[in-house]
Design an enzyme around this catalytic site. Sequence first.
Site, PDB file in Angstrom:
ATOM      1  N   ARG A  88       0.776  -1.211  -0.106  1.00  0.00           N
ATOM      2  CA  ARG A  88      -0.003   0.396  -0.599  1.00  0.00           C
ATOM      3  C   ARG A  88       0.827   1.093   0.319  1.00  0.00           C
ATOM      4  O   ARG A  88       1.420   1.364   0.669  1.00  0.00           O
ATOM      5  CB  ARG A  88      -0.752  -0.269   1.053  1.00  0.00           C
ATOM      6  CG  ARG A  88      -1.929  -0.826   1.212  1.00  0.00           C
ATOM      7  CD  ARG A  88      -2.298  -1.097   3.334  1.00  0.00           C
ATOM      8  NE  ARG A  88      -1.555  -1.553   3.605  1.00  0.00           N
ATOM      9  CZ  ARG A  88      -1.300  -2.109   5.081  1.00  0.00           C
ATOM     10  NH1 ARG A  88      -2.364  -1.190   5.531  1.00  0.00           N
ATOM     11  NH2 ARG A  88      -0.762  -1.986   5.490  1.00  0.00           N
ATOM     12  N   CYS A 113      -4.032   1.454  -7.889  1.00  0.00           N
ATOM     13  CA  CYS A 113      -3.387  -0.079  -7.953  1.00  0.00           C
ATOM     14  C   CYS A 113      -5.495  -0.319  -8.074  1.00  0.00           C
ATOM     15  O   CYS A 113      -6.049  -0.901  -9.828  1.00  0.00           O
ATOM     16  CB  CYS A 113      -3.609  -0.801  -7.330  1.00  0.00           C
ATOM     17  SG  CYS A 113      -1.678  -0.452  -7.623  1.00  0.00           S
TER      18      CYS A 113
HETATM   19  C1  UDX Z   1      -3.812  -1.188  -2.262  1.00  0.00           C
HETATM   20  C2  UDX Z   1      -4.077  -2.428  -1.796  1.00  0.00           C
HETATM   21  O1  UDX Z   1      -3.859  -2.427  -0.560  1.00  0.00           O
HETATM   22  C3  UDX Z   1      -2.388  -3.233  -2.375  1.00  0.00           C
HETATM   23  O2  UDX Z   1      -2.567  -4.200  -1.132  1.00  0.00           O
HETATM   24  C4  UDX Z   1      -2.098  -3.362  -3.067  1.00  0.00           C
HETATM   25  O3  UDX Z   1      -1.425  -4.071  -4.145  1.00  0.00           O
HETATM   26  C5  UDX Z   1      -2.188  -2.353  -4.403  1.00  0.00           C
HETATM   27  O4  UDX Z   1      -3.636  -1.518  -4.284  1.00  0.00           O
HETATM   28  P1  UDX Z   1      -3.263   1.779  -2.516  1.00  0.00           P
HETATM   29  O5  UDX Z   1      -3.669   1.462  -3.742  1.00  0.00           O
HETATM   30  O6  UDX Z   1      -1.691   2.012  -2.072  1.00  0.00           O
HETATM   31  O7  UDX Z   1      -3.586  -0.005  -1.842  1.00  0.00           O
HETATM   32  O8  UDX Z   1      -4.021   2.056  -1.441  1.00  0.00           O
HETATM   33  P2  UDX Z   1      -5.110   1.364  -0.375  1.00  0.00           P
HETATM   34  O9  UDX Z   1      -4.686   1.666   1.154  1.00  0.00           O
HETATM   35  O10 UDX Z   1      -5.625  -0.039  -0.214  1.00  0.00           O
HETATM   36  O11 UDX Z   1      -6.706   2.106  -0.694  1.00  0.00           O
HETATM   37  C6  UDX Z   1      -6.640   2.103  -1.968  1.00  0.00           C
HETATM   38  C7  UDX Z   1      -8.514   3.389  -1.696  1.00  0.00           C
HETATM   39  O12 UDX Z   1      -9.335   3.199  -1.577  1.00  0.00           O
HETATM   40  C8  UDX Z   1      -7.502   4.833  -1.949  1.00  0.00           C
HETATM   41  O13 UDX Z   1      -8.974   5.707  -2.000  1.00  0.00           O
HETATM   42  C9  UDX Z   1      -8.988   4.996   0.031  1.00  0.00           C
HETATM   43  O14 UDX Z   1      -8.551   5.813   0.051  1.00  0.00           O
HETATM   44  C10 UDX Z   1      -9.908   4.056  -0.038  1.00  0.00           C
HETATM   45  N1  UDX Z   1     -10.426   3.676   0.507  1.00  0.00           N
HETATM   46  C11 UDX Z   1      -9.660   2.450   1.646  1.00  0.00           C
HETATM   47  C12 UDX Z   1     -11.504   3.525   0.931  1.00  0.00           C
HETATM   48  O15 UDX Z   1     -12.025   4.385   0.721  1.00  0.00           O
HETATM   49  N2  UDX Z   1     -12.309   3.837   1.970  1.00  0.00           N
HETATM   50  C13 UDX Z   1     -11.435   2.160   3.006  1.00  0.00           C
HETATM   51  O16 UDX Z   1     -11.866   1.865   4.283  1.00  0.00           O
HETATM   52  C14 UDX Z   1     -10.000   1.710   2.325  1.00  0.00           C
END
Ligand code: UDX
Length: 433
Positions: free
Chosen positions: A155, A264
């Site tokens: 992440r 991602c």
């Molecule tokens: C993600 C995956 O978590 C990771 O395992 C993968 O390999 C790459 O993609 P990342 O894109 O860095 O990681 O961010 P992440 O923390 O997963 O959040 C993604 C999106 O979802 C963000 O926009 C975040 O704000 C949103 N999100 C996340 C929510 O809106 N609610 C949540 O409860 C969690």
Amino acid sequence: MKLVVVGTGYVGLITGACFAEFGYETVCVDKDKSRIDKLKNAKCPFFEPGIDGLLNKHLNDTKLLSFTPSIAEAVEDANVVFITVGTPTKRLENDADLSAVWDVAVELSKHIKDYCVVVTKSTVPVGTTTKLKKIISKKLDLNKFDVVSNPEFLREGSAINDFMRPDRIVLGTESKKSENIMRELYRPLNLIETPIVSTSIETSEVIKYASNSFLATKIGFINQIADLCEKVGANVQDVAKAMGIDKRIGSKFLHAGPGFGGSCFPKDVKAFVNTAYKHDLDFSILDAVMKSNEVRPTNIAQKIIKLKNFKQGNTIALLGLSFKPNTNDVRDSTSIKIAKEFIKKGIKIQTYDPQGMKSAKSILKELILCNSAYEACRSANCVIIATEWNEFRALDLNKIKEKLKDLVIFDLRNIYNPSELEQIGFEYYGVGK
Ligand code: UDX
């Protein structure tokens, strides 16, 4: 063991630096020479907590890490080569563009000398690793290499910790020899009893997409529950909390907000849906997740405009531009999508983000960049918290009150307590409550 990481984007650099931290000699390769020159001076092209320290340590102190633009030079005596090049969505389709992977395959086929394990670490559609094998084997004898799928689950913002303390390692292999080498490579994680899941190559490739798509589905689901909560007078945070206590559901990734963004989830869900279509399957669940997420930021902006009757000449303070905290990445950032909608209506956006301002401005030149959250609030008709950076969690609300023209706050990440804000005199709007 000598490792080579091809592609010094986000995943590649984190992977290279972390393997050096494990104690392996690691060479990172990128065809972009100017990027390599900067990296040789420990200049990281993106913001990620902890990466600068690791680069410095292993370039200058341990000297376990090095950078080169030449695949030929790097792979000569490599034991394991990780492919971490970009796999963006193709412009006119939802498919992943794998041309960079195929280019690396051709290069590897020309330069591998002794037995070597070639690993796909970039997120690649099922079938890619096997196709990679075919391409390499056009020039290189099959007993000189094995291919492995070893997806990353990093992440942004906490990638180093995710690498050092992963929930699991997934190894898709087709020979005992390559499996043993990969298990040996991850031996430093035995100490913290990290589970290693050994599967076929195709299964491993599907695991990555299924995991990301499931997490995206959880977010899409809770966001629609949030919409319902707003209509019926319920509180989505309490709903999510109670749901999450059920171990079958789990509490993570149930935070309602403006939708998921980043490099991602949107890309991977699209590519996964596309894989299904190619196999005559209809991933209607993921299709719905994508569609609802695409319209969410625009809907939120329109809801705000309607609620406060905002029009040309009004000013909004927008706090947060990166798609999540602790990164300067603004790719598919919901905050920017929301800002675009306001700007279309002639509303001015005064904004502040601890890391993402430069890249956001290059996408949306109308943004008015400010030096702090307080400056962004000056004479604004409302403040919107779009990204939950720590510094936005502990704002001096009285100072914000002094700066704003109208005391209205839209807390799109539900980080504030409504009654606390209402006591100070704010009109408070969260998500799903
Ligand atoms: C993600 C995956 O978590 C990771 O395992 C993968 O390999 C790459 O993609 P990342 O894109 O860095 O990681 O961010 P992440 O923390 O997963 O959040 C993604 C999106 O979802 C963000 O926009 C975040 O704000 C949103 N999100 C996340 C929510 O809106 N609610 C949540 O409860 C969690």
